[in-house]
Design an enzyme around this catalytic site. Structure first.
Site, PDB file in Angstrom:
ATOM      1  N   HIS A 288       6.946  -3.609   8.852  1.00 38.47           N
ATOM      2  CA  HIS A 288       8.083  -4.489   8.530  1.00 38.47           C
ATOM      3  C   HIS A 288       9.337  -4.141   9.343  1.00 38.47           C
ATOM      4  O   HIS A 288      10.225  -4.967   9.491  1.00 38.47           O
ATOM      5  CB  HIS A 288       8.455  -4.369   7.048  1.00 38.47           C
TER       6      HIS A 288
ATOM      7  N   TYR B  31       0.833  -1.199   0.000  1.00 34.25           N
ATOM      8  CA  TYR B  31       0.000   0.000   0.000  1.00 34.25           C
ATOM      9  C   TYR B  31       0.881   1.267   0.000  1.00 34.25           C
ATOM     10  O   TYR B  31       0.418   2.337  -0.372  1.00 34.25           O
ATOM     11  CB  TYR B  31      -0.865   0.066   1.268  1.00 34.25           C
TER      12      TYR B  31
ATOM     13  N   ASN C 200       0.740   1.000   8.951  1.00 30.55           N
ATOM     14  CA  ASN C 200       0.966   2.439   9.127  1.00 30.55           C
ATOM     15  C   ASN C 200       0.391   3.237   7.970  1.00 30.55           C
ATOM     16  O   ASN C 200      -0.189   4.296   8.158  1.00 30.55           O
ATOM     17  CB  ASN C 200       2.464   2.719   9.233  1.00 30.55           C
TER      18      ASN C 200
ATOM     19  N   CYS D 103       6.540   1.510  10.287  1.00 25.44           N
ATOM     20  CA  CYS D 103       6.106   0.582   9.239  1.00 25.44           C
ATOM     21  C   CYS D 103       6.171  -0.802   9.874  1.00 25.44           C
ATOM     22  O   CYS D 103       7.111  -1.108  10.621  1.00 25.44           O
ATOM     23  CB  CYS D 103       7.040   0.662   8.032  1.00 25.44           C
TER      24      CYS D 103
HETATM   25  N1  DGL Z   1       2.225  -2.542   6.198  1.00 28.16           N
HETATM   26  C1  DGL Z   1       2.760  -1.384   5.534  1.00 28.16           C
HETATM   27  C2  DGL Z   1       2.985  -0.261   6.548  1.00 28.16           C
HETATM   28  O1  DGL Z   1       3.060  -0.486   7.750  1.00 28.16           O
HETATM   29  C3  DGL Z   1       4.050  -1.689   4.820  1.00 28.16           C
HETATM   30  C4  DGL Z   1       3.873  -2.502   3.563  1.00 28.16           C
HETATM   31  C5  DGL Z   1       3.134  -1.754   2.480  1.00 28.16           C
HETATM   32  O2  DGL Z   1       3.680  -0.806   1.907  1.00 28.16           O
HETATM   33  O3  DGL Z   1       2.002  -2.127   2.225  1.00 28.16           O
HETATM   34  O4  DGL Z   1       3.081   0.877   6.167  1.00 28.16           O
END
Ligand code: DGL
Length: 276
Positions: A190, A44, A76, A188
Site C-alpha cells: 500500500h 494479513y 510483503n 508494504c
Molecule cells: N499487502 C500487505 C503487505 O504488503 C498489506 C495489507 C495487509 O496487511 O494484508 O504487507
C-alpha cells in the site's frame, strides 16, 4: 529462443498487490497475468504466522490450478512469512517482494543507513534486515525498521495527502530520520501510494518501491529460463477476489493505474491446499 505462453500468477491479501502488478504489466506487456486478491481475509499484516501460511498455500494452489509458470507473492507480509514454504513445495519459481527490494535498497544507499517500513508482521520477522545483511556481505550497513499499522487503512480511505496522514507519518518516520537513513524501503504494497507524502517529509531520502524491483526480478528470472512469452499481443489480466468488496473495484484504479474489469469472485471455501 524458448518461450512459455502460460500466465504469471500473482496474489496478495487484497488490493495492495495491484501496485506490484502495475509494474509487472508495464515491464512485461505481452505476458498473461492471473491475479488473486484475498479480499475476504485482508489484512494479513496482523495475523498469526500459521494463518498467513495457510492462506498463502491456498492462494498459490489456486494459481497453480490456472497453470501458471511463476508465482509472484505480491504481499510483503506473505513474503516474510510464507515464501520459503511455498518455494519448497512448488515446482514453478515463486518470487516474493522482499529480496528484490532489499537488494535495491543496499545498492542505492550511499551511507548504508537504511530504513524499512511495513506491517507489524513484516517488521517483526526482520525479513528485510536479514535479506539486506545477506546481500551486503562484508559491506557495513545499518538497518532501522518501524511498523506503520495505520498506513493501510489510511490508504484504503484515500487519505493520501491528508493532514492526519501527514502527522501520523511524521511520527512513524521520526526515529528513522533520527538515525540518519538515506534510503527507505516501502515494505508494504500500500505504501507506494504514500510516496508523494513521504517524499515531501524526507526529500533527500531515496524511496524504494518493492513492486518495481520485484517486476524487474520476475522478468530476469523468466528471461534466464527462456520462459518469457513471445506473444506480440496485449492480454487482459484475469482478476479473482475472495469477496466482492465495493472498495476493491473503486480503489483498484489507484493501485493499478487502470480499471479492473470484471473481477470474478471465488469463495474462500473453494480454495484448497491439495496442490501444494
Ligand atoms: N499487502 C500487505 C503487505 O504488503 C498489506 C495489507 C495487509 O496487511 O494484508 O504487507
Amino acid at each position: 529462443m524458448n518461450s512459455d505462453q502460460r500466465p504469471i500468477g500473482v496474489f496478495d491479501s487484497g488490493i495492495g498487490g495491484l501496485s506490484v502488478l502495475k509494474h509487472l504489466v508495464r515491464m512485461m506487456p505481452n505476458e498473461r497475468f492471473v491475479y488473486l486478491g484475498d479480499t475476504a481475509r485482508v489484512p494479513y499484516g496482523n495475523k498469526s504466522a500459521e494463518t498467513i501460511q495457510l492462506y498463502a498455500r491456498q492462494c498459490s494452489a489456486f494459481l497453480l490450478q490456472h497453470n501458471v509458470k511463476m508465482i509472484v507473492v505480491a504481499c510483503n507480509t506473505a513474503s516474510a512469512i510464507a515464501l520459503d514454504m511455498l518455494q519448497q513445495n512448488t515446482t514453478v519459481p515463486v518470487l516474493g517482494v522482499i529480496t528484490p527490494a532489499a537488494r535495491e535498497a543496499v545498492d542505492r544507499s550511499r551511507s548504508g543507513v537504511i530504513g524499512v517500513i511495513g506491517t507489524r508482521v513484516t517488521i517483526s520477522t526482520n525479513a528485510y534486515g536479514l535479506a539486506m545483511f545477506h546481500y551486503a556481505g562484508r559491506r557495513h550497513i545499518d538497518v532501522h525498521s518501524t511498523a506503520c499499522p495505520l498506513f493501510v487503512p489510511l490508504v484504503e480511505e484515500g487519505l493520501l495527502m491528508h493532514q492526519a496522514t501527514k502527522l501520523i507519518a511524521m511520527d512513524y518516520v521520526a526515529p528513522l530520520q533520527a538515525n540518519g537513513i538515506d534510503t527507505l524501503v516501502l515494505g508494504c504494497t500500500h505504501y507506494p501510494l504514500l510516496s508523494p507524502l513521504l517524499h515531501d517529509l524526507m526529500p533527500s531520502v531515496t524511496l524504494v518501491d518493492c513492486g518495481e524491483c520485484t517486476a524487474r526480478s520476475a522478468k530476469a528470472i523468466l528471461e534466464d529460463r527462456g520462459a518469457l512469452s513471445d506473444s506480440l499481443e496485449l492480454h487482459d489480466t484475469y482478476f479473482y477476489i475472495t469477496d466482492n468488496t465495493p472498495s476493491f473495484v473503486s480503489l483498484a484504479g489507484r493501485f493499478l493505474g487502470t480499471i479492473v474489469r470484471d473481477p470474478v469472485r471465488v469463495a474462500v471455501d473453494h480454495l484448497v491446499t491439495t496442490d501444494l
